[in-house]
Design a protein around this motif. Structure first.
Motif, mmCIF file in Angstrom:
data_model
loop_
_atom_site.group_PDB
_atom_site.id
_atom_site.type_symbol
_atom_site.label_atom_id
_atom_site.label_comp_id
_atom_site.label_asym_id
_atom_site.label_seq_id
_atom_site.Cartn_x
_atom_site.Cartn_y
_atom_site.Cartn_z
ATOM 1 N N UNK A 135 52.447 30.734 52.761
ATOM 2 C CA UNK A 135 51.270 31.476 52.296
ATOM 3 C C UNK A 135 50.524 32.044 53.509
ATOM 4 N N UNK A 136 50.031 33.250 53.383
ATOM 5 C CA UNK A 136 49.296 33.893 54.466
ATOM 6 C C UNK A 136 47.813 33.579 54.382
ATOM 7 N N UNK A 137 47.147 33.758 55.520
ATOM 8 C CA UNK A 137 45.687 33.649 55.518
ATOM 9 C C UNK A 137 45.110 34.861 54.804
ATOM 10 N N UNK A 138 43.940 34.690 54.216
ATOM 11 C CA UNK A 138 43.273 35.772 53.494
ATOM 12 C C UNK A 138 41.987 36.165 54.192
ATOM 13 N N UNK A 139 41.591 37.417 54.007
ATOM 14 C CA UNK A 139 40.288 37.875 54.479
ATOM 15 C C UNK A 139 39.549 38.529 53.323
ATOM 16 N N UNK A 140 38.238 38.365 53.336
ATOM 17 C CA UNK A 140 37.377 39.013 52.357
ATOM 18 C C UNK A 140 36.916 40.327 52.967
ATOM 19 N N UNK A 141 37.288 41.429 52.343
ATOM 20 C CA UNK A 141 36.931 42.759 52.835
ATOM 21 C C UNK A 141 35.984 43.391 51.825
ATOM 22 N N UNK A 142 34.811 43.818 52.333
ATOM 23 C CA UNK A 142 33.767 44.350 51.466
ATOM 24 C C UNK A 142 33.480 45.799 51.833
ATOM 25 N N UNK A 143 33.450 46.672 50.843
ATOM 26 C CA UNK A 143 33.013 48.057 51.044
ATOM 27 C C UNK A 143 31.506 48.067 50.856
ATOM 28 N N UNK A 179 37.764 34.913 57.283
ATOM 29 C CA UNK A 179 39.179 34.595 57.215
ATOM 30 C C UNK A 179 39.282 33.217 56.589
ATOM 31 N N UNK A 180 40.194 33.052 55.665
ATOM 32 C CA UNK A 180 40.366 31.783 54.978
ATOM 33 C C UNK A 180 41.690 31.156 55.379
ATOM 34 N N UNK A 181 41.760 29.858 55.246
ATOM 35 C CA UNK A 181 42.947 29.122 55.658
ATOM 36 C C UNK A 181 44.150 29.485 54.799
ATOM 37 N N UNK A 182 45.298 29.089 55.257
ATOM 38 C CA UNK A 182 46.532 29.378 54.540
ATOM 39 C C UNK A 182 46.571 28.728 53.165
ATOM 40 N N UNK A 183 45.785 27.664 52.977
ATOM 41 C CA UNK A 183 45.799 26.965 51.688
ATOM 42 C C UNK A 183 44.861 27.597 50.657
ATOM 43 N N UNK A 184 44.079 28.602 51.062
ATOM 44 C CA UNK A 184 43.162 29.274 50.138
ATOM 45 C C UNK A 184 43.939 30.251 49.261
ATOM 46 N N UNK A 185 43.715 30.168 47.967
ATOM 47 C CA UNK A 185 44.380 31.074 47.039
ATOM 48 C C UNK A 185 43.540 32.339 46.868
ATOM 49 N N UNK A 186 44.145 33.432 46.411
ATOM 50 C CA UNK A 186 43.367 34.644 46.139
ATOM 51 C C UNK A 186 42.233 34.392 45.137
ATOM 52 N N UNK A 187 42.466 33.542 44.144
ATOM 53 C CA UNK A 187 41.420 33.237 43.168
ATOM 54 C C UNK A 187 40.250 32.509 43.834
ATOM 55 N N UNK A 223 26.662 45.999 48.818
ATOM 56 C CA UNK A 223 28.098 45.858 48.575
ATOM 57 C C UNK A 223 28.482 46.677 47.355
ATOM 58 N N UNK A 224 29.465 47.535 47.539
ATOM 59 C CA UNK A 224 29.937 48.394 46.457
ATOM 60 C C UNK A 224 31.121 47.749 45.733
ATOM 61 N N UNK A 225 32.061 47.221 46.504
ATOM 62 C CA UNK A 225 33.223 46.534 45.941
ATOM 63 C C UNK A 225 33.806 45.645 47.022
ATOM 64 N N UNK A 226 34.676 44.739 46.622
ATOM 65 C CA UNK A 226 35.301 43.848 47.579
ATOM 66 C C UNK A 226 36.654 43.406 47.069
ATOM 67 N N UNK A 227 37.429 42.881 48.016
ATOM 68 C CA UNK A 227 38.755 42.387 47.690
ATOM 69 C C UNK A 227 39.145 41.308 48.679
ATOM 70 N N UNK A 228 40.101 40.517 48.294
ATOM 71 C CA UNK A 228 40.713 39.550 49.193
ATOM 72 C C UNK A 228 42.128 40.049 49.462
ATOM 73 N N UNK A 229 42.504 40.067 50.726
ATOM 74 C CA UNK A 229 43.834 40.554 51.069
ATOM 75 C C UNK A 229 44.368 39.761 52.260
ATOM 76 N N UNK A 230 45.654 39.889 52.535
ATOM 77 C CA UNK A 230 46.223 39.162 53.673
ATOM 78 C C UNK A 230 45.482 39.506 54.963
ATOM 79 N N UNK A 231 45.109 38.492 55.706
ATOM 80 C CA UNK A 231 44.329 38.674 56.931
ATOM 81 C C UNK A 231 45.112 39.421 57.988
#
Length: 70
Positions: free
Chosen positions: A1-9, A26-34, A56-64
């Motif tokens: 599993x990859x690390x995730x980052x929270x990206x906010x527009x 940046x979240x650890x490898x054990x963090x799920x997208x949910x 904040x207009x919108x946001x997403x979690x994606x691979x760091x």
């Protein structure tokens, strides 16, 4: 599993056409997208408290690091 980052527009309150993306955490490898999405509102609230001219207009979690501008 990859690390995730929270990206906010975020956009300026005075000019909604002026927007940019910010990477908040940046979240650890054990963090799920949910889990990332569930933690997002509190992290976004912390950021907007320190940046009152932006909203904040919108946001997403994606691979760091995949979209990082280096």
């Amino acid at each position: 599993m990859q690390m995730l980052e929270l990206v906010v527009s975020v956009c300026l309150l005075e000019d909604h056409a002026r927007c940019k993306e910010v990477s908040l955490i940046y979240m650890s490898e054990s963090t799920t997208p949910m889990q990332c999405m569930m933690m997002s509102p509190s992290e976004i609230a912390k950021w907007t408290e320190g940046h009152p001219k932006w909203f904040a207009k919108k946001w997403t979690c994606r691979p760091a690091g995949r979209y990082a501008k280096i």
